[in-house]
Design a protein around this motif. Sequence first.
Motif, mmCIF file in Angstrom:
data_model
loop_
_atom_site.group_PDB
_atom_site.id
_atom_site.type_symbol
_atom_site.label_atom_id
_atom_site.label_comp_id
_atom_site.label_asym_id
_atom_site.label_seq_id
_atom_site.Cartn_x
_atom_site.Cartn_y
_atom_site.Cartn_z
ATOM 1 N N PHE A 11 42.105 25.472 -31.057
ATOM 2 C CA PHE A 11 41.577 24.849 -29.837
ATOM 3 C C PHE A 11 41.219 23.377 -30.062
ATOM 4 C CE2 PHE A 11 37.917 23.662 -27.207
ATOM 5 C CZ PHE A 11 38.423 23.885 -25.941
ATOM 6 N N MET A 18 54.248 15.556 -25.078
ATOM 7 C CA MET A 18 52.901 15.179 -24.656
ATOM 8 C C MET A 18 52.635 13.696 -24.923
ATOM 9 S SD MET A 18 49.332 17.145 -25.405
ATOM 10 C CE MET A 18 48.928 16.445 -26.983
ATOM 11 N N TRP A 19 53.383 13.122 -25.872
ATOM 12 C CA TRP A 19 53.154 11.730 -26.258
ATOM 13 C C TRP A 19 53.872 10.761 -25.329
ATOM 14 C CZ3 TRP A 19 49.328 12.303 -29.443
ATOM 15 C CH2 TRP A 19 49.249 13.494 -30.162
ATOM 16 N N THR A 20 54.718 11.291 -24.443
ATOM 17 C CA THR A 20 55.444 10.419 -23.506
ATOM 18 C C THR A 20 55.236 10.889 -22.071
ATOM 19 O OG1 THR A 20 57.400 11.812 -23.822
ATOM 20 C CG2 THR A 20 57.274 9.825 -25.164
ATOM 21 N N VAL A 21 54.156 11.659 -21.843
ATOM 22 C CA VAL A 21 53.966 12.264 -20.522
ATOM 23 C C VAL A 21 53.625 11.208 -19.465
ATOM 24 C CG1 VAL A 21 51.498 12.848 -20.573
ATOM 25 C CG2 VAL A 21 53.098 14.395 -19.479
ATOM 26 N N SER A 62 46.608 11.429 -27.043
ATOM 27 C CA SER A 62 47.891 11.245 -26.355
ATOM 28 C C SER A 62 47.691 10.480 -25.045
ATOM 29 C CB SER A 62 48.512 12.608 -26.038
ATOM 30 O OG SER A 62 47.915 13.139 -24.874
ATOM 31 N N PRO A 63 48.774 9.901 -24.504
ATOM 32 C CA PRO A 63 48.656 9.200 -23.214
ATOM 33 C C PRO A 63 48.462 10.161 -22.046
ATOM 34 C CG PRO A 63 50.923 9.181 -23.979
ATOM 35 C CD PRO A 63 50.114 9.767 -25.080
ATOM 36 N N ALA A 64 48.539 11.474 -22.309
ATOM 37 C CA ALA A 64 48.321 12.450 -21.229
ATOM 38 C C ALA A 64 46.881 12.387 -20.741
ATOM 39 C CB ALA A 64 48.637 13.855 -21.727
ATOM 40 N N LEU A 98 37.250 22.212 -20.442
ATOM 41 C CA LEU A 98 37.876 22.803 -21.637
ATOM 42 C C LEU A 98 36.820 23.173 -22.674
ATOM 43 C CD1 LEU A 98 41.003 20.480 -21.940
ATOM 44 C CD2 LEU A 98 41.046 22.951 -21.570
ATOM 45 N N GLY A 121 40.713 30.564 -34.129
ATOM 46 C CA GLY A 121 40.966 30.186 -32.732
ATOM 47 C C GLY A 121 40.393 28.812 -32.432
ATOM 48 N N TRP A 174 42.001 31.236 -24.146
ATOM 49 C CA TRP A 174 41.525 29.871 -23.896
ATOM 50 C C TRP A 174 41.963 28.877 -24.968
ATOM 51 C CZ3 TRP A 174 40.053 27.950 -19.495
ATOM 52 C CH2 TRP A 174 39.428 26.719 -19.448
ATOM 53 N N PHE A 175 42.359 29.372 -26.144
ATOM 54 C CA PHE A 175 42.579 28.475 -27.289
ATOM 55 C C PHE A 175 43.710 27.469 -27.062
ATOM 56 C CE2 PHE A 175 40.863 32.449 -29.301
ATOM 57 C CZ PHE A 175 39.589 31.946 -29.473
ATOM 58 N N PHE A 176 44.694 27.837 -26.243
ATOM 59 C CA PHE A 176 45.832 26.931 -26.038
ATOM 60 C C PHE A 176 45.721 26.142 -24.727
ATOM 61 C CE2 PHE A 176 47.445 29.869 -29.175
ATOM 62 C CZ PHE A 176 48.071 29.009 -30.061
ATOM 63 N N MET A 177 44.582 26.293 -24.046
ATOM 64 C CA MET A 177 44.420 25.631 -22.747
ATOM 65 C C MET A 177 44.534 24.099 -22.803
ATOM 66 S SD MET A 177 44.191 26.914 -19.804
ATOM 67 C CE MET A 177 44.633 28.563 -19.401
ATOM 68 N N PRO A 178 43.938 23.410 -23.814
ATOM 69 C CA PRO A 178 44.079 21.943 -23.828
ATOM 70 C C PRO A 178 45.546 21.517 -23.841
ATOM 71 C CG PRO A 178 42.420 22.619 -25.427
ATOM 72 C CD PRO A 178 43.080 23.872 -24.930
ATOM 73 N N LEU A 179 46.339 22.193 -24.675
ATOM 74 C CA LEU A 179 47.749 21.811 -24.799
ATOM 75 C C LEU A 179 48.538 22.201 -23.551
ATOM 76 C CD1 LEU A 179 48.288 22.784 -28.536
ATOM 77 C CD2 LEU A 179 47.985 20.500 -27.588
ATOM 78 N N MET A 229 44.500 16.360 -30.211
ATOM 79 C CA MET A 229 45.851 15.860 -29.880
ATOM 80 C C MET A 229 45.888 15.329 -28.447
ATOM 81 S SD MET A 229 48.209 18.799 -31.651
ATOM 82 C CE MET A 229 49.746 18.324 -30.888
ATOM 83 N N VAL A 230 45.253 16.058 -27.537
ATOM 84 C CA VAL A 230 45.220 15.632 -26.129
ATOM 85 C C VAL A 230 44.517 14.284 -26.006
ATOM 86 C CG1 VAL A 230 44.101 16.121 -23.901
ATOM 87 C CG2 VAL A 230 45.408 17.897 -25.052
ATOM 88 N N VAL A 276 47.834 34.378 -30.108
ATOM 89 C CA VAL A 276 48.716 33.251 -30.459
ATOM 90 C C VAL A 276 50.092 33.434 -29.806
ATOM 91 C CG1 VAL A 276 49.756 31.920 -32.339
ATOM 92 C CG2 VAL A 276 47.438 32.831 -32.592
ATOM 93 N N PHE A 310 55.132 18.976 -28.701
ATOM 94 C CA PHE A 310 54.030 18.299 -29.399
ATOM 95 C C PHE A 310 54.444 17.520 -30.643
ATOM 96 C CE2 PHE A 310 52.210 22.044 -27.205
ATOM 97 C CZ PHE A 310 51.541 21.339 -26.225
ATOM 98 N N ARG A 314 54.935 10.856 -15.357
ATOM 99 C CA ARG A 314 54.224 10.499 -14.116
ATOM 100 C C ARG A 314 54.967 9.371 -13.410
ATOM 101 N NH1 ARG A 314 49.042 8.462 -14.386
ATOM 102 N NH2 ARG A 314 48.284 9.660 -12.637
ATOM 103 N N MET A 337 47.166 22.425 -20.339
ATOM 104 C CA MET A 337 46.733 21.613 -19.192
ATOM 105 C C MET A 337 47.211 20.170 -19.269
ATOM 106 S SD MET A 337 42.879 22.536 -18.221
ATOM 107 C CE MET A 337 42.340 24.132 -17.678
ATOM 108 N N PHE A 338 47.188 19.602 -20.476
ATOM 109 C CA PHE A 338 47.540 18.181 -20.609
ATOM 110 C C PHE A 338 48.927 17.963 -21.200
ATOM 111 C CE2 PHE A 338 43.034 17.820 -19.948
ATOM 112 C CZ PHE A 338 42.913 16.647 -19.220
#
Lengths: 649, 70
Positions: free
Chosen positions: B23, A540-543, B33-35, B50, B19, A113-118, B29-30, A273, A458, A547, A120-121
């Motif tokens: 997380f 992620m900064w230009t996502v 960001s514009p995401a 999340l 971890g 789950w730890f990398f899910m934010p990065l 960061m999210v 990781v 990132f 769209r 998903m978004f």
Amino acid sequence: MLPLLATLLSVPLQEGGEAASAAAMQAAAKAGGSPVFWGIVIGYFVIVLGFGGYFARFNRSTNDFFFGGRRFAWWLITMSIVATGVGSHSFLKYSSKAYEHGFSATMAYMNDWFFMPLFMFGWLPIIYYMRVRSIPEYFERRFNPGVRVLATISLLLYMLGYIGIGFVTMAKTLLPIVGPHLGLDLIQIVWIVAVVAGVYITFGGQTAVIFTDLLQGFILLFAGIVLFLLGLDFLGGFDAFWNALPDDFKLPLANFNDDPGFNFVGIFWQDAVAGSVGFLFMNQGLIMRFLACRSVSHGRKAAAFNVLFALPISAIAVANAGWIGRAITTTQPDLLPPETNPDSVFVHVTALLTSPAGFGFFVAAVTAALMSTVDTLINAVAAVTVNDIYRPWMKRKGVESNDKHMLRIAMMVSAGATIVGVFTAWLFSQFAQLYEAHAFFQANLTPPLVAAIFLGIFWQRFNSIGAVATLIGGAIFIVLGVKFPETLVAPFSHNIPLQDGKSYIYIGAFYNLVACFSIGILATFLSSKPSDKKLEGLTMWTVDKARHAFKGGTPNDRQGFKMPVRWEVHEELPDGAIVVDQETMEGLAAVEGDLIYICDKRWWLGGLRSTHGNLRGSHQHGEVAHVAADVAANGHFLAGKMVVLEKEM
Amino acid sequence: MELEFERVWLPYLYLYGVGGLIFFTGLIMVLKSPAYSHKRLKDRKWLGTLLFGYFWYAGMHGVGILAAIS
């Protein structure tokens, strides 16, 4: 429930749940000589093949073949991911560690789950909206063609390694069953498995794979849970099982750093990781699954449901044979001796708990799923080779190639990948256990790609020179780490002792990641910034630009509803066009030019009969969608069946 | 059950400490960001999912440890 299952699948039980069968090893070998066992195995394979073959009809192009046409619902993709994970080397590998270490064998299933934010978004919207079809393609667009070549080589090595692991797992499953009868060793069985895999590949493409996965995902989870229930019944209930396990076995996390063969901190860096990022960000099979989703939102749902609910259930399904095996060894060591090879515990416990017919079902379910996983990997190798090497090469030569030619090349590459897989299987068979082989492979092969992808997504400053340095310099430092572990890896080892005094299996991933990230960051700071053009939609900064690019204009974020309507083809409409009445348009909260997802109203088809189109104005003819001929053909819509319209984004 | 603190809780603290660092760094960061857009209801729901996921797993592992040592 239990008596019914026992009747259907298991050996006859005497009073107190004690088995009347002989010892576990003889049971496995005995099944290998049973016509009922082989009848069930072959029958199962034929059914699964036929199931996949039926859905192969829904391919209309190489886009469908490789990517499934961006149409499927989240629950289909979730089950496909479950089948990919559970159906790979999991049953053998985790049962093996569960037999030795108990509940902590599930760690690798419970740390994603730890990398899910990065994910998903960051990564998911980038690959979906920018239509990134492979990791190498991302590297070319974010960096340059040279980096793409390096990434392609790394990725092909990664996938060919996994094909080898699949072959070894299948051979280890079959060895205790057919070995005693035919006098074959592991590598001879690997060759037989590879030949069968070559025949098994149906070239049905991604749609067939996804629907076969749906069937197999359910069967595997069901089989795993049934095995646990049969085991509890055999032992005399849950209390008897719980009390038969050593105290240390009941902890969900392993020892911190005592055992070089299985320790928490090493597995954290190798699996939570490097493994999680490897699985979520650079697994070509998974990318193809997410590109087959009907939308980013459905991709997020698939990923979230998989990690939150499917993985914990899967962990029990794949590891419980080891727990049951340990309890049997503690209480009845004559049935399963303590010196049993851990890699064969799954087969022995299953043989002990089931009749030849039940055992045939379990073995068929696991080996057929392994075949599917290897099939998917071979399909992915073909996709990368065709799209990242062959197609650009033909383009440079100025040769136009059609779909049929590309499919023939894909099949030839598939055959080659199968043969290379046999050789990597031989390499993995040199390790004492499958778990160690896989962990060592993952800890040492994934970090350069993980670091390069991660920094690329990132960190906007990260440039082509940094990427090349990460991939080449990282690989060099990894080789040095394997050669000189006491000098280079030991400072990162958290005081884990060396395995057999010569290498680190898991914690090497920590050193490798630090080396790869450091080289990439250093090389980037010593060179110039990348141009803005190289970043648009790819970080992620230009996502938001991604769209924009996907829509071909400003995204319409107004919340709309799903609108059920009748449909009819209007030949005069241009390709991809959909025209609806004003009321439907308002319900969708859509305007002309918006992207529309159009799907058969029956939800349980999961998007099998669906496609995408562009809204081209409105008409005055009531609640009916006028669609272009290609929209109806791509959607495989049936005359008289209602469709549902939904605005994308 | 008599097991040392280091055997029982150190892996747990490391898992949800290191971890958690990964997380929550990712989450921040999210959000920057514009995401992510707080105006979009779907994005707010995913943010909740999340956060739920992190504590869901921390809870499951915590309960597992307590069951093992009780």
